[in-house]
Design an enzyme around this catalytic site. Sequence first.
Site, mmCIF file in Angstrom:
data_model
loop_
_atom_site.group_PDB
_atom_site.id
_atom_site.type_symbol
_atom_site.label_atom_id
_atom_site.label_comp_id
_atom_site.label_asym_id
_atom_site.label_seq_id
_atom_site.Cartn_x
_atom_site.Cartn_y
_atom_site.Cartn_z
ATOM 1 N N LYS A 43 0.805 -1.182 0.000
ATOM 2 C CA LYS A 43 0.000 0.000 0.000
ATOM 3 C C LYS A 43 0.854 1.254 0.000
ATOM 4 C CE LYS A 43 -2.962 -2.462 3.242
ATOM 5 N NZ LYS A 43 -3.414 -2.470 4.654
ATOM 6 N N GLY A 44 2.102 1.093 0.432
ATOM 7 C CA GLY A 44 2.960 2.248 0.710
ATOM 8 C C GLY A 44 3.135 3.226 -0.431
ATOM 9 N N GLU A 99 7.633 2.330 -6.461
ATOM 10 C CA GLU A 99 7.813 1.875 -5.080
ATOM 11 C C GLU A 99 7.915 3.066 -4.131
ATOM 12 O OE1 GLU A 99 7.726 -0.213 -2.874
ATOM 13 O OE2 GLU A 99 8.442 -2.202 -3.429
ATOM 14 N N ASP A 100 7.568 2.824 -2.871
ATOM 15 C CA ASP A 100 7.746 3.870 -1.866
ATOM 16 C C ASP A 100 9.199 3.931 -1.402
ATOM 17 O OD1 ASP A 100 7.563 1.364 -0.680
ATOM 18 O OD2 ASP A 100 6.141 1.946 0.874
ATOM 19 N N ASP A 103 14.721 -0.868 0.516
ATOM 20 C CA ASP A 103 15.502 -1.051 1.739
ATOM 21 C C ASP A 103 16.567 -2.121 1.444
ATOM 22 O OD1 ASP A 103 16.052 -0.847 4.512
ATOM 23 O OD2 ASP A 103 14.547 -2.330 5.024
ATOM 24 N N LYS A 131 16.999 3.633 0.655
ATOM 25 C CA LYS A 131 17.785 3.433 1.879
ATOM 26 C C LYS A 131 18.950 2.521 1.500
ATOM 27 C CE LYS A 131 15.078 2.899 5.826
ATOM 28 N NZ LYS A 131 14.371 2.033 6.812
ATOM 29 N N PHE A 152 13.849 4.362 10.609
ATOM 30 C CA PHE A 152 12.525 3.930 10.184
ATOM 31 C C PHE A 152 11.658 5.133 9.856
ATOM 32 C CE2 PHE A 152 8.400 1.974 10.120
ATOM 33 C CZ PHE A 152 8.693 0.800 9.424
ATOM 34 N N ASP A 159 4.058 3.360 6.472
ATOM 35 C CA ASP A 159 3.394 3.118 7.755
ATOM 36 C C ASP A 159 4.302 2.471 8.775
ATOM 37 O OD1 ASP A 159 3.479 0.520 6.393
ATOM 38 O OD2 ASP A 159 2.207 -0.161 8.042
ATOM 39 N N ARG A 165 0.241 6.692 7.620
ATOM 40 C CA ARG A 165 0.279 6.802 6.154
ATOM 41 C C ARG A 165 -0.231 8.157 5.673
ATOM 42 N NH1 ARG A 165 1.311 1.683 3.978
ATOM 43 N NH2 ARG A 165 0.371 -0.094 5.033
#
Length: 183
Positions: A43-44, A99-100, A103, A131, A152, A159, A165
């Site tokens: 969902k990000g 993509e959000d 990582d 990141k 984070f 989220d 969010r």
Amino acid sequence: MENTTGNHVLISTEEISRRVKELGQEISQDYQDKEPLLVCVLKGAVVFLADLLREITVPVNIDFMAVSSYGKSTITSGQVRILKDLDTSIENRHVLLVEDIVDTGLTLSYLCDLLLARDPASLRVCTLLDKSSRRRVKVPLDYVGFEVPNVFLVGYGLDYRERYRELPYIGRLEVEPEEPVAD
Ligand code: IMP
Ligand code: MG
């Protein structure tokens, strides 16, 4: 800067919107006469997609995938579960994966392999956040909004246990998560 939730603002609303505009322009240039399919990873990435879409000046289509990255653990296993697949065929389509945050890269790497096996005309990746210090597998990123430190992050779609969010900026979670973090 502290805000009402106590999360530290890392990237402001203004900075995000400026950068998203630039990315939209870059993508519009690169995809002239192509009508790309933007694949949003739920969902990000949904907030980013919604803003990015409106900065793109070439015709685009959109579709969504939902994946669960880590199962029940924060420890990245590389195991990715498809919760929702695309509605459309991507064969011979110019696919841009949105993509959000990237990582470890494990989720993205899995998704790219999956999508490439479906014979798209091309596959590129656009991520708002990178990141990179946490990367475990090499994944080519074609468009990156911001390089971020190993903390984070929440807000603008991202989220912590389904919260935050809705924040219009990207903030650092004030306490590092100890509990499992699911996508
Ligand atoms: P990766 O497979 O380790 O690259 O992680 C991919 C997913 O983990 C991202 O798409 C996010 O949903 C989630 N994630 C990683 N870092 C963060 C963060 O700082 N905040 C919120 N979600 C994160
Ligand atoms: Mg994600």
